[in-house]
Structure formats: structure tokens, C-alpha cells
Design a protein around this motif. Structure first.
Motif: not given
Length: 218
Positions: A46, A53-54, A9, A42
């Protein structure tokens, strides 16, 4: 087991989490530790699914989870900010969040008996926090993520929150983060440190010192 892997992230140009791994099973109270801004909140969001999230991989047992609504009674998340509707009676809030025998446990708690006829908006910050803890620990969820349970709570309620988490860990797994590291160390069965975007399981105070989480001489 709750299995979280490959979490990446970033925000704008800042990489917060890099290929994070964390796991939790029934009976675990995992203390998620780290300095301000390293991504503890964070990561919890997630895992729950309230922010994207990426990259991420979240699984409970054989079920891979990708969206928050899929979790239903598998996982609950208590954020730092209060989520209680101010206009509802405490008794009505309990009915919304807890079912059957679990709701009965909450109603019979000594603290609830003293506030059951109040609206949640009448409670102090510490009282709201204790009520929220009761709602999530007595939920049907198998895993509970808790962000800052001890923030703004008086010492008596803090001890009760510790007792509640420890007692309910018989049937659930918990991941908890808080700035009160002494309380975290007291109740946790495992400690995970986030540092430089990665997670590491730590075994003793020395590793927390080396990781820069605790001030030397504390």
C-alpha cells in the motif's frame, strides 16, 4: 520524512489494517514486526502503491503520493517474490536498475564479480535475493521497503545483507519485515508491531512478548 497515515484495508469481510500510522526518516531502519497474516506485506504494498487501500495518506517531504509511478526515485519496494527477468545477464540487469556511481558500486561488489556473466535464471534463490538487495539498496531511492530479505539466504549472505542495509541507511530510510526477528532486532533502529490491525512502536522484548509476536521463553 516518509509519513504514512490513516491506512485502512479490508479483504471481503476481514479488516486487515485499521487507521495505521508509520513513519521513516533518513538513517532509520524500521523493523515492521507481527505474526503471520497481520498485514505487514499488505502495508508495504500500500505504501508503495502496488495495491489499493480503502483509505491512505502517503507523503515524502512535501509531496503527497497516490500512485506507484509517481514515486520514481523516491521509494523502492522489494517484494517477497523475485522480480528479476531470467533471460538477462546480471551486468544488463545492473544497468537497468542502477545508475552512475551506484552501478559501479554494485559491479565491484565481490559477489557480483563472480556472477556478472551469468543469466539471473542460473542463480540460486539465495543468490537472487542478494542481487535484488544490492539493486534496491544502491538505487537512487530515498526510502526502501524490503519484504523478507533473509528468506532462503545462507548465513554468509545474510550477514552481508545486514551490512548492506546498515551501511546504506546513512543516506536512506528503510522499512524491513522478516520472520527472522533476531536479524531484524540486530539491524533496526526502531521496531513497529502490527497487532489487531493497528501499529505500535515497541521499546523492548517484553512489549513484543505482550503483543503476542514472540513466544515466551524464546
Amino acid at each position: 520524512m516518509l509519513h504514512v497515515d490513516s491506512v485502512i484495508k479490508g479483504f471481503d469481510t476481514k479488516q486487515v489494517l485499521s487507521d495505521v500510522f508509520i513513519s521513516c526518516k533518513k538513517g532509520d531502519i524500521v523493523a515492521l514486526m507481527g505474526r503471520n497474516g497481520v498485514g505487514k506485506s499488505t502495508l508495504l504494498k500500500i505504501i508503495f502503491g502496488s495495491i489499493s487501500a480503502d483509505e491512505k495518506f502517503v507523503r515524502i517531504g512535501d509531496k503527497v503520493l497516490s500512485k506507484a509511478f509517481e514515486k520514481n526515485d523516491l521509494i523502492k519496494y522489494l517484494p517477497q517474490d523475485s522480480f528479476l527477468p531470467n533471460h538477462l545477464k546480471i551486468s544488463a540487469i545492473i544497468d537497468l536498475f542502477c545508475k552512475g556511481e551506484k552501478a559501479l558500486y554494485v559491479r565491484n561488489h565481490y559477489f557480483i564479480k563472480s556472477i556478472a556473466n551469468k543469466n539471473s535464471g542460473e542463480l540460486s534463490g539465495g543468490e537472487r535475493r542478494l542481487l535484488e538487495i544490492l539493486l534496491v539498496v544502491y538505487s537512487e531511492a530515498k526510502y526502501v521497503l524490503i519484504d523478507e530479505p533473509f528468506n532462503g539466504v545462507d548465513p554468509i549472505h545474510k550477514e552481508e545483507i545486514k551490512r548492506l542495509i546498515k551501511s546504506q541507511s546513512v543516506d536512506k530510510g528503510f522499512i524491513v519485515t522478516d520472520h527472522d526477528y533476531r536479524s531484524l532486532l540486530e539491524i533496526s533502529t526502531r521496531q513497529i508491531l502490527i497487532n489487531d490491525g493497528a501499529t505500535k512502536e515497541v521499546k523492548d522484548i517484553e512489549e513484543l512478548l505482550e503483543g503476542g509476536y514472540l513466544p515466551k521463553g524464546d
